[in-house]
Write a protein that holds these residues in place. Structure first.
Motif, PDB file in Angstrom:
ATOM      1  N   SER A  13       0.855  -1.185   0.000  1.00  0.00           N
ATOM      2  CA  SER A  13       0.000   0.000   0.000  1.00  0.00           C
ATOM      3  C   SER A  13       0.886   1.228   0.000  1.00  0.00           C
ATOM      4  CB  SER A  13      -0.925   0.005   1.230  1.00  0.00           C
ATOM      5  OG  SER A  13      -1.745  -1.129   1.213  1.00  0.00           O
ATOM      6  N   PRO A  14       0.899   1.981  -1.072  1.00  0.00           N
ATOM      7  CA  PRO A  14       1.732   3.171  -1.119  1.00  0.00           C
ATOM      8  C   PRO A  14       1.336   4.125  -0.011  1.00  0.00           C
ATOM      9  CG  PRO A  14       0.864   2.621  -3.307  1.00  0.00           C
ATOM     10  CD  PRO A  14       0.155   1.787  -2.321  1.00  0.00           C
ATOM     11  N   SER A  15       2.327   4.789   0.537  1.00  0.00           N
ATOM     12  CA  SER A  15       2.088   5.690   1.649  1.00  0.00           C
ATOM     13  C   SER A  15       1.374   6.957   1.226  1.00  0.00           C
ATOM     14  CB  SER A  15       3.411   6.071   2.315  1.00  0.00           C
ATOM     15  OG  SER A  15       4.271   6.672   1.347  1.00  0.00           O
ATOM     16  N   SER A  16       1.467   7.284  -0.062  1.00  0.00           N
ATOM     17  CA  SER A  16       0.800   8.489  -0.553  1.00  0.00           C
ATOM     18  C   SER A  16       0.511   8.316  -2.027  1.00  0.00           C
ATOM     19  CB  SER A  16       1.680   9.728  -0.333  1.00  0.00           C
ATOM     20  OG  SER A  16       2.855   9.625  -1.111  1.00  0.00           O
ATOM     21  N   ALA A  17      -0.365   9.193  -2.530  1.00  0.00           N
ATOM     22  CA  ALA A  17      -0.695   9.113  -3.950  1.00  0.00           C
ATOM     23  C   ALA A  17       0.514   9.384  -4.805  1.00  0.00           C
ATOM     24  CB  ALA A  17      -1.817  10.096  -4.277  1.00  0.00           C
ATOM     25  N   ALA A  18       1.414  10.226  -4.272  1.00  0.00           N
ATOM     26  CA  ALA A  18       2.611  10.562  -5.053  1.00  0.00           C
ATOM     27  C   ALA A  18       3.497   9.359  -5.244  1.00  0.00           C
ATOM     28  CB  ALA A  18       3.391  11.685  -4.373  1.00  0.00           C
ATOM     29  N   ALA A  19       3.435   8.387  -4.300  1.00  0.00           N
ATOM     30  CA  ALA A  19       4.288   7.211  -4.402  1.00  0.00           C
ATOM     31  C   ALA A  19       3.729   6.180  -5.363  1.00  0.00           C
ATOM     32  CB  ALA A  19       4.476   6.582  -3.023  1.00  0.00           C
ATOM     33  N   ALA A  20       2.459   6.342  -5.801  1.00  0.00           N
ATOM     34  CA  ALA A  20       1.851   5.370  -6.701  1.00  0.00           C
ATOM     35  C   ALA A  20       2.571   5.402  -8.035  1.00  0.00           C
ATOM     36  CB  ALA A  20       0.368   5.680  -6.878  1.00  0.00           C
ATOM     37  N   PRO A  21       2.930   4.231  -8.542  1.00  0.00           N
ATOM     38  CA  PRO A  21       3.655   4.209  -9.816  1.00  0.00           C
ATOM     39  C   PRO A  21       2.739   4.582 -10.982  1.00  0.00           C
ATOM     40  CG  PRO A  21       3.087   1.988  -9.166  1.00  0.00           C
ATOM     41  CD  PRO A  21       2.677   2.876  -8.013  1.00  0.00           C
ATOM     42  N   SER A  22       3.336   5.189 -12.005  1.00  0.00           N
ATOM     43  CA  SER A  22       2.580   5.507 -13.224  1.00  0.00           C
ATOM     44  C   SER A  22       2.511   4.267 -14.122  1.00  0.00           C
ATOM     45  CB  SER A  22       3.274   6.650 -13.967  1.00  0.00           C
ATOM     46  OG  SER A  22       4.530   6.212 -14.461  1.00  0.00           O
ATOM     47  N   TRP A  23       1.698   4.379 -15.133  1.00  0.00           N
ATOM     48  CA  TRP A  23       1.589   3.271 -16.083  1.00  0.00           C
ATOM     49  C   TRP A  23       2.937   2.996 -16.759  1.00  0.00           C
ATOM     50  CZ3 TRP A  23      -1.513  -0.612 -17.015  1.00  0.00           C
ATOM     51  CH2 TRP A  23      -1.392  -1.323 -18.220  1.00  0.00           C
ATOM     52  N   ASP A  24       3.672   4.040 -17.074  1.00  0.00           N
ATOM     53  CA  ASP A  24       4.987   3.858 -17.690  1.00  0.00           C
ATOM     54  C   ASP A  24       5.951   3.165 -16.738  1.00  0.00           C
ATOM     55  OD1 ASP A  24       4.139   5.017 -20.019  1.00  0.00           O
ATOM     56  OD2 ASP A  24       4.912   7.023 -19.542  1.00  0.00           O
ATOM     57  N   ASP A  25       5.832   3.474 -15.447  1.00  0.00           N
ATOM     58  CA  ASP A  25       6.673   2.783 -14.461  1.00  0.00           C
ATOM     59  C   ASP A  25       6.371   1.291 -14.437  1.00  0.00           C
ATOM     60  OD1 ASP A  25       7.890   5.147 -13.706  1.00  0.00           O
ATOM     61  OD2 ASP A  25       6.417   5.545 -12.109  1.00  0.00           O
ATOM     62  N   LEU A  26       5.092   0.962 -14.489  1.00  0.00           N
ATOM     63  CA  LEU A  26       4.701  -0.444 -14.472  1.00  0.00           C
ATOM     64  C   LEU A  26       5.225  -1.172 -15.713  1.00  0.00           C
ATOM     65  CD1 LEU A  26       0.998  -0.057 -13.272  1.00  0.00           C
ATOM     66  CD2 LEU A  26       2.905  -0.897 -11.898  1.00  0.00           C
ATOM     67  N   VAL A  27       5.091  -0.543 -16.879  1.00  0.00           N
ATOM     68  CA  VAL A  27       5.548  -1.175 -18.106  1.00  0.00           C
ATOM     69  C   VAL A  27       7.061  -1.364 -18.085  1.00  0.00           C
ATOM     70  CG1 VAL A  27       5.759  -0.879 -20.607  1.00  0.00           C
ATOM     71  CG2 VAL A  27       3.601  -0.340 -19.470  1.00  0.00           C
ATOM     72  N   SER A  28       7.813  -0.353 -17.643  1.00  0.00           N
ATOM     73  CA  SER A  28       9.268  -0.456 -17.588  1.00  0.00           C
ATOM     74  C   SER A  28       9.716  -1.561 -16.655  1.00  0.00           C
ATOM     75  CB  SER A  28       9.867   0.887 -17.144  1.00  0.00           C
ATOM     76  OG  SER A  28       9.536   1.909 -18.051  1.00  0.00           O
ATOM     77  N   THR A  29       9.056  -1.673 -15.492  1.00  0.00           N
ATOM     78  CA  THR A  29       9.422  -2.712 -14.533  1.00  0.00           C
ATOM     79  C   THR A  29       9.124  -4.101 -15.095  1.00  0.00           C
ATOM     80  OG1 THR A  29       9.001  -1.202 -12.706  1.00  0.00           O
ATOM     81  CG2 THR A  29       9.034  -3.559 -12.196  1.00  0.00           C
ATOM     82  N   ALA A  30       7.971  -4.242 -15.792  1.00  0.00           N
ATOM     83  CA  ALA A  30       7.615  -5.537 -16.370  1.00  0.00           C
ATOM     84  C   ALA A  30       8.615  -5.940 -17.459  1.00  0.00           C
ATOM     85  CB  ALA A  30       6.200  -5.481 -16.940  1.00  0.00           C
ATOM     86  N   LEU A  31       9.056  -4.982 -18.270  1.00  0.00           N
ATOM     87  CA  LEU A  31      10.008  -5.294 -19.327  1.00  0.00           C
ATOM     88  C   LEU A  31      11.367  -5.676 -18.761  1.00  0.00           C
ATOM     89  CD1 LEU A  31       9.145  -2.486 -21.918  1.00  0.00           C
ATOM     90  CD2 LEU A  31       8.652  -4.920 -22.123  1.00  0.00           C
ATOM     91  N   LEU A  32      11.771  -4.989 -17.699  1.00  0.00           N
ATOM     92  CA  LEU A  32      13.080  -5.270 -17.112  1.00  0.00           C
ATOM     93  C   LEU A  32      13.059  -6.537 -16.268  1.00  0.00           C
ATOM     94  CD1 LEU A  32      15.948  -4.114 -16.886  1.00  0.00           C
ATOM     95  CD2 LEU A  32      15.223  -2.903 -14.838  1.00  0.00           C
ATOM     96  N   GLY A  33      11.950  -6.770 -15.540  1.00  0.00           N
ATOM     97  CA  GLY A  33      11.836  -7.953 -14.687  1.00  0.00           C
ATOM     98  C   GLY A  33      12.121  -7.592 -13.240  1.00  0.00           C
ATOM     99  N   VAL A  34      11.217  -8.026 -12.343  1.00  0.00           N
ATOM    100  CA  VAL A  34      11.382  -7.684 -10.923  1.00  0.00           C
ATOM    101  C   VAL A  34      12.574  -8.402 -10.308  1.00  0.00           C
ATOM    102  CG1 VAL A  34       8.957  -7.108 -10.573  1.00  0.00           C
ATOM    103  CG2 VAL A  34       9.708  -9.490 -10.317  1.00  0.00           C
ATOM    104  N   GLU A  35      13.064  -9.501 -10.952  1.00  0.00           N
ATOM    105  CA  GLU A  35      14.229 -10.189 -10.400  1.00  0.00           C
ATOM    106  C   GLU A  35      15.497  -9.336 -10.550  1.00  0.00           C
ATOM    107  OE1 GLU A  35      12.311 -11.368 -12.743  1.00  0.00           O
ATOM    108  OE2 GLU A  35      11.183 -13.055 -11.853  1.00  0.00           O
TER     109      GLU A  35
END
Length: 551
Positions: A13-35
């Protein structure tokens, strides 16, 4: 609503709305891999990959819920009206069949007795344009697809399609060719007259490239001076490839009044524009460029007494290519395998008015062609004269270079390209020459000559071709070597010749020295030819105004 069985600790649960990732952040993380990299907003999750998917699902719902309806765009301007009459119903159905057959890959080919509909489409388009019809709107897309697949169809297909084709091409990248395809130089009799001065100026300033070239071509046919004035008004702002097409359009109605403009074009930035301008100037016998070329060419060729007391020609080819020659259109570098001096000589003679030779030597074309040429220069000189005759449309020189009508059992030796020389002659004379050639020499070397004869072939020419095919069959000739001529006959014989062709479709007996299966091939080929002629007769009847035969 059923709650997720996934533990709540999977999604931080993000501590604030500002900490919520953007859609581009999600896509970049998925492409790179959480590992490989775990961003701060996934740290602490039991399963970072599952948490990433949960966040993506939530963000997807948010993105969809937050969409605002877009502003409605204005409707596009409708296509310009086309005042030409619609096709007769039978002809409209015929066009649909021809286009459907093309899309299906063709029905005739070279096997079987059915006509090859794909090869009849160009002739059908030309005939429909000659009547001044317009294409039905529901068939415009299929017509554009056909023109896209076959560049030889484009001018006549786009002429039939009219402004509707240009309108559609603006919305489909596959049809962009239509925006840059030139219309036929001579519009069909049913085409609308050129626009008035005000509409003409607007179209030239704002129209699509194809519309501008079509306008220029139509004006050159009716008012060459107005077309040149229109071209001058925007010449400096045109792109090089457009300038080339515009200069080429000046061939129609070319006259001495075009010379000042073309002389200026000799200094154009584009080499192709310069070359085309030089070619057009050389076709004007009274131009300054033609005089310069004549001076250079005549300095290379002289007449001297020959060993037998007559005259012979002596050639001294240019020793170099200077800047003045290059400005006048002489290409300095020869193609691979061609000598420099013969290359330069050929270009000089190409661009020299043919009248300069008769005036300089006091001999008619036939006598000049018969003069011997020293040191093996005859082939180069005669080939250049042949090209000049074609460029200058000089029928007298073309006759001299072709020689007399061929005699039986005498193998003629025409100079240069006989087909191109024949194209300079009037239609009736051309057909008579080729008919005599076929009668005396057969079909072995006639294909290109037949291709320049007016369609439908004259009765003597058609009879000569059919007789030659019949003779080849009776002689047991290898049949497949005549497939090209047979295809030409399908498109070019007058449909009335079917009465001569149909009896030849009877299956003959195999000859002792004939190729295996030849008799069946000849029978099938003549059967297809007869069926095609009947179909062409029906197609032409369907295009005539008034009651037409059903397809």
């Amino acid at each position: 609503m059923t709650t997720s069985a996934r533990p709540s600790s999977a999604s931080p649960s993000p501590s604030s709305a500002a900490a919520a990732p953007s859609w581009d952040d999600l896509v970049s993380t998925a492409l790179l891999g959480v590992e490989r990299r775990t961003p701060p907003w996934l740290q602490g999750a039991d399963d970072p990959a599952a948490a990433l998917l949960d966040l993506a699902a939530v963000r997807t719902v948010q993105r969809r819920a937050g969409l605002r309806p877009g502003t409605a765009a204005p409707l596009p301007e409708p296509a310009r009206p086309d005042p030409r009459p619609e096709l007769p119903p039978a002809a409209r159905r015929r066009l649909a069949l021809l286009l459907a057959d093309r899309a299906a890959g063709g029905s005739g080919g070279r096997n079987g007795s059915a006509p090859n509909l794909a090869e009849l489409l160009p002739q059908w388009l030309a005939a429909a344009n000659a009547h001044g019809y317009r294409a039905p709107a529901p068939l415009l897309d299929a017509l554009l697809d056909a023109a896209r697949a076959r560049s030889d169809l484009r001018p006549h297909a786009l002429e039939l399609a009219g402004p509707g084709a240009l309108w559609l091409a603006a919305f489909n990248p596959d049809w962009k060719f239509a925006l840059r395809t030139t219309a036929p130089a001579s519009p069909s009799p049913g085409a609308a007259p050129p626009p008035g001065p005000e509409e003409r100026s607007t179209l030239w300033q704002e129209g699509l490239f194809a519309e501008r070239v079509a306008l220029l071509a139509r004006l050159r046919a009716t008012d060459p001076a107005a077309a040149l004035e229109l071209l001058r008004s925007t010449w400096a702002q045109e792109r090089a490839e457009d300038r080339l097409m515009f200069v080429d359009a000046l061939r129609e109605g070319l006259s001495a009044s075009d010379e000042p403009f073309l002389e200026e074009a000799l200094s154009d930035r584009s080499r192709n524009v310069r070359a085309t301008a030089a070619e057009l100037l050389s076709a004007l016998p009274g131009s300054a460029l033609a005089a310069r070329m004549a001076s250079r060419a005549l300095a290379c060729v002289s007449a001297v007494p020959g060993p037998g007391g007559g005259l012979r020609l002596v050639v001294e080819a240019p020793a170099g290519c200077d800047a003045a020659m290059e400005r006048d259109g002489v290409v300095a570098r020869p193609p691979s395998g061609r000598g420099e001096r013969s290359w330069w000589l050929g270009q000089l003679v190409d661009a020299t008015p043919l009248s300069a030779w008769t005036e300089a030597f006091g001999l008619p074309p036939a006598a000049l062609v018969e003069l011997p040429v020293a040191d093996d220069w005859q082939a180069d000189l005669h080939a250049a004269w042949s090209r000049a005759a074609v460029r200058q449309r000089d029928a007298g020189w073309a006759r001299a270079l072709l020689g007399p009508l061929p005699e039986p059992a005498v193998r003629p030796a025409p100079v240069g390209d006989p087909a191109r020389l024949l194209a300079v002659l009037p239609e009736e004379e051309r057909a008579a020459w080729v008919a005599r050639f076929v009668e005396s020499q057969g079909l072995a070397e006639s294909h290109s000559m037949l291709g320049v004869c007016a369609v439908p072939w004259s009765e003597p020419l058609g009879r000569a071709v059919v007789d030659a095919l019949d003779i080849a069959r009776d002689a047991g000739s290898y049949p497949w070597s005549f497939s090209g001529v047979m295809g030409l006959a399908e498109r070019s014989l007058d449909p009335s010749a079917v009465d001569r062709v149909a009896p030849l479709a009877a299956l003959p007996e195999e000859t002792e020295n004939g190729s295996p299966g030849a008799a069946g091939y000849w029978s099938e080929a003549f059967g297809r030819l007869a069926a095609t002629l009947r179909l062409r007769a029906t197609m032409l009847q369907e295009l005539r105004p008034g009651p037409a035969a059903a397809p």
